[in-house]
Design a protein around this motif. Structure first.
Motif, PDB file in Angstrom:
ATOM      1  N   MET A  86       0.737  -1.141  -0.191  1.00 40.99           N
ATOM      2  CA  MET A  86       0.096   0.431  -0.016  1.00 40.99           C
ATOM      3  C   MET A  86       0.690   1.266  -0.207  1.00 40.99           C
ATOM      4  SD  MET A  86      -3.491   0.780   0.862  1.00 40.99           S
ATOM      5  CE  MET A  86      -4.608   1.927   2.310  1.00 40.99           C
ATOM      6  N   VAL A  87       0.779   2.235  -0.867  1.00 34.63           N
ATOM      7  CA  VAL A  87       0.803   3.202  -0.999  1.00 34.63           C
ATOM      8  C   VAL A  87      -0.154   4.364  -0.347  1.00 34.63           C
ATOM      9  CG1 VAL A  87       1.846   4.939  -2.013  1.00 34.63           C
ATOM     10  CG2 VAL A  87       3.099   3.094  -2.725  1.00 34.63           C
ATOM     11  N   PHE A  88       0.252   5.141   0.855  1.00 39.37           N
ATOM     12  CA  PHE A  88      -0.791   6.276   1.729  1.00 39.37           C
ATOM     13  C   PHE A  88      -0.215   7.547   1.265  1.00 39.37           C
ATOM     14  CE2 PHE A  88       0.395   2.450   4.381  1.00 39.37           C
ATOM     15  CZ  PHE A  88      -1.077   2.460   4.245  1.00 39.37           C
ATOM     16  N   GLN A  89      -2.172   8.313   0.793  1.00 37.34           N
ATOM     17  CA  GLN A  89      -1.371   9.895   0.759  1.00 37.34           C
ATOM     18  C   GLN A  89      -0.210  10.197   0.636  1.00 37.34           C
ATOM     19  OE1 GLN A  89      -5.610  11.265   0.999  1.00 37.34           O
ATOM     20  NE2 GLN A  89      -4.859  13.204   1.537  1.00 37.34           N
ATOM     21  N   SER A  90      -0.437  10.095   2.754  1.00 36.57           N
ATOM     22  CA  SER A  90       0.481  10.980   3.895  1.00 36.57           C
ATOM     23  C   SER A  90       2.355  10.107   3.321  1.00 36.57           C
ATOM     24  CB  SER A  90      -0.331  11.505   4.942  1.00 36.57           C
ATOM     25  OG  SER A  90      -0.585   9.889   5.775  1.00 36.57           O
ATOM     26  N   PHE A  91       2.274   9.187   2.469  1.00 29.72           N
ATOM     27  CA  PHE A  91       4.071   8.477   2.237  1.00 29.72           C
ATOM     28  C   PHE A  91       3.451   7.692   3.237  1.00 29.72           C
ATOM     29  CE2 PHE A  91       4.131  13.387   1.758  1.00 29.72           C
ATOM     30  CZ  PHE A  91       3.976  13.585   0.464  1.00 29.72           C
ATOM     31  N   ASN A  92       3.975   8.352   4.848  1.00 28.49           N
ATOM     32  CA  ASN A  92       4.102   7.224   5.978  1.00 28.49           C
ATOM     33  C   ASN A  92       5.116   6.734   6.030  1.00 28.49           C
ATOM     34  OD1 ASN A  92       1.210   7.744   6.211  1.00 28.49           O
ATOM     35  ND2 ASN A  92       0.641   5.388   6.591  1.00 28.49           N
ATOM     36  N   LEU A  93       6.259   7.463   5.398  1.00 29.24           N
ATOM     37  CA  LEU A  93       7.965   6.846   5.474  1.00 29.24           C
ATOM     38  C   LEU A  93       8.423   6.627   6.706  1.00 29.24           C
ATOM     39  CD1 LEU A  93       9.294   9.266   2.236  1.00 29.24           C
ATOM     40  CD2 LEU A  93       8.823   6.113   2.921  1.00 29.24           C
ATOM     41  N   PHE A  94       9.796   6.534   7.481  1.00 25.55           N
ATOM     42  CA  PHE A  94       9.833   6.575   8.784  1.00 25.55           C
ATOM     43  C   PHE A  94      11.131   6.982   8.322  1.00 25.55           C
ATOM     44  CE2 PHE A  94       9.441   2.142   8.116  1.00 25.55           C
ATOM     45  CZ  PHE A  94       8.092   1.771   8.900  1.00 25.55           C
ATOM     46  N   ASN A  95      10.385   8.484   9.226  1.00 28.01           N
ATOM     47  CA  ASN A  95      10.722  10.172   9.374  1.00 28.01           C
ATOM     48  C   ASN A  95      13.162  10.279  10.276  1.00 28.01           C
ATOM     49  OD1 ASN A  95       9.822  11.412   7.372  1.00 28.01           O
ATOM     50  ND2 ASN A  95       8.593  12.072   9.690  1.00 28.01           N
ATOM     51  N   ASN A  96      12.828   9.041  10.656  1.00 23.95           N
ATOM     52  CA  ASN A  96      14.813   8.874  11.620  1.00 23.95           C
ATOM     53  C   ASN A  96      15.202   8.343  10.405  1.00 23.95           C
ATOM     54  OD1 ASN A  96      12.703   6.857  11.935  1.00 23.95           O
ATOM     55  ND2 ASN A  96      14.078   6.198  13.521  1.00 23.95           N
ATOM     56  N   LEU A  97      14.340   7.143   9.357  1.00 22.71           N
ATOM     57  CA  LEU A  97      15.645   6.545   8.899  1.00 22.71           C
ATOM     58  C   LEU A  97      16.047   7.696   7.431  1.00 22.71           C
ATOM     59  CD1 LEU A  97      13.688   3.451   8.879  1.00 22.71           C
ATOM     60  CD2 LEU A  97      15.574   4.213   9.842  1.00 22.71           C
ATOM     61  N   THR A  98      16.736   7.089   6.615  1.00 20.96           N
ATOM     62  CA  THR A  98      17.328   7.545   4.975  1.00 20.96           C
ATOM     63  C   THR A  98      16.310   6.725   4.226  1.00 20.96           C
ATOM     64  OG1 THR A  98      18.500   5.992   4.355  1.00 20.96           O
ATOM     65  CG2 THR A  98      19.680   7.467   5.746  1.00 20.96           C
ATOM     66  N   VAL A  99      16.573   7.430   3.075  1.00 21.97           N
ATOM     67  CA  VAL A  99      15.336   6.649   1.794  1.00 21.97           C
ATOM     68  C   VAL A  99      16.379   5.479   1.284  1.00 21.97           C
ATOM     69  CG1 VAL A  99      15.718   7.487  -0.565  1.00 21.97           C
ATOM     70  CG2 VAL A  99      14.893   9.492   0.451  1.00 21.97           C
ATOM     71  N   LEU A 100      17.588   5.689   1.636  1.00 23.33           N
ATOM     72  CA  LEU A 100      17.854   4.203   1.472  1.00 23.33           C
ATOM     73  C   LEU A 100      16.993   2.853   2.634  1.00 23.33           C
ATOM     74  CD1 LEU A 100      18.955   1.424  -0.556  1.00 23.33           C
ATOM     75  CD2 LEU A 100      21.351   2.570   0.771  1.00 23.33           C
ATOM     76  N   GLU A 101      17.235   3.751   3.446  1.00 20.89           N
ATOM     77  CA  GLU A 101      16.428   2.292   4.729  1.00 20.89           C
ATOM     78  C   GLU A 101      15.073   2.017   4.801  1.00 20.89           C
ATOM     79  OE1 GLU A 101      20.488   3.822   7.961  1.00 20.89           O
ATOM     80  OE2 GLU A 101      18.517   5.034   7.747  1.00 20.89           O
ATOM     81  N   ASN A 102      14.938   3.413   4.195  1.00 14.26           N
ATOM     82  CA  ASN A 102      13.477   3.117   4.776  1.00 14.26           C
ATOM     83  C   ASN A 102      12.369   2.591   3.656  1.00 14.26           C
ATOM     84  OD1 ASN A 102      10.706   5.047   6.192  1.00 14.26           O
ATOM     85  ND2 ASN A 102      12.763   6.332   5.651  1.00 14.26           N
ATOM     86  N   CYS A 103      13.119   2.040   2.019  1.00 14.44           N
ATOM     87  CA  CYS A 103      13.577   1.002   0.687  1.00 14.44           C
ATOM     88  C   CYS A 103      14.248  -0.356   1.594  1.00 14.44           C
ATOM     89  CB  CYS A 103      13.379   1.194  -0.680  1.00 14.44           C
ATOM     90  SG  CYS A 103      12.985   2.811  -0.947  1.00 14.44           S
TER      91      CYS A 103
END
Ligand code: ADP
Ligand code: MG
Length: 245
Positions: A86-103
């Motif tokens: 699922m991809v959310f309207q508000s992204f729901n990324l982990f703000n304490n992790l980098t772009v790479l770590e999020n993935c």
């Protein structure tokens, strides 16, 4: 039953207390389908997607994923979500992790991939969405459109069979909508099975092969985009679509 049914929603209803939000929803998703769900705010679109992703439990009804009811007890929900992402309207990324770590984190935690494998795979999908220059950035350092592209890469890195999108461009500044829709168009062309809740009617018309119009918790009308947009049969569909002209 045809073998290519990926998801079958059968008689799904959802209530919050006495408030009936979804009523007897039925529809089927086949491999490669791009289903767009449209409808006014409050019609139940997010609740439906959240049920399909098991973020809400249906009150009654079935959600069959390859003929297996995912609302049954004992279903491994994280494993299911790696298949139906699922991809959310508000992204729901982990703000304490980098772009790479999020993935990477879902791959290492849920799929038990090694760090090297997770990184390689994350890089592949970050490249695909044009975000490989930003791997070491934190979410707060990138724009909304970039965050959403990272969220899409994160979902793709799990190599799901179906991707659900809940108004992926609604939280974006207008100039960033195009970059996210462009990524989604590419995925559609590649045959990725998607269910997309959107208010982008031109996009829905172009990209989907199935449109579901919801009103007050029911599927009011569904069909091919040319029919729903070009020749809607129900008064509520006509009224809803007239707002976008
Ligand atoms: P949409 O995405 O089409 O705007 P939603 O699925 O978000 O619609 O909401 C449909 C209805 O369900 C709304 O009336 C909303 O207030 C209600 N609703 C959604 N989630 C909850 C909840 N967790 N508790 C109570 N009511 C909810
Ligand atoms: Mg919603």
């Amino acid at each position: 039953m045809a073998e290519n049914h990926v998801l079958e929603i059968r008689h799904l209803s959802k209530s919050f207390g006495k408030h009936v939000v979804l009523r007897d929803i039925d529809f089927t998703v086949d491999t490669g389908d791009v289903t767009c769900i449209i409808g006014a705010s409050g019609s139940g679109k997010s609740t439906l997607l959240r049920c399909i992703n098991m973020l809400e439990t249906p009150t009654t009804g079935e959600i069959l994923y390859h003929e297996k009811d995912i609302t049954d007890k004992g279903v491994n929900v994280p494993a299911y979500r790696s298949k139906v992402g699922m991809v959310f309207q508000s992204f729901n990324l982990f703000n304490n992790l980098t772009v790479l770590e999020n993935c990477m984190i879902g791959q290492t935690k849920v799929l038990k991939r090694s760090k090297e494998e997770a990184k390689k795979n994350a890089m592949k999908y970050l490249e695909k969405v044009g975000m490989s220059p930003y791997i070491n950035a934190k979410p707060k350092q990138i724009s909304g459109g970039q965050k959403q592209r990272v969220a899409i890469a994160r979902a793709l890195a799990m190599e799901p069979e179906v991707l659900l999108f809940d108004e992926p461009t609604s939280a974006l500044d207008p100039q960033m909508v195009g970059e996210v829709l462009a990524v989604m168009r590419t995925l559609a062309k590649e045959g990725i099975t998607m269910i997309i809740v959107t208010h982008e009617m031109a996009f829905a018309r172009d990209v989907s092969n199935h449109v579901v119009f919801m009103a007050d918790g029911v599927i009011e009308e569904e069909g091919k985009p040319a029919d729903i947009f070009g020749n809607p049969q129900k008064a509520k569909t006509q009224e809803f679509l007239s707002r976008f002209i």
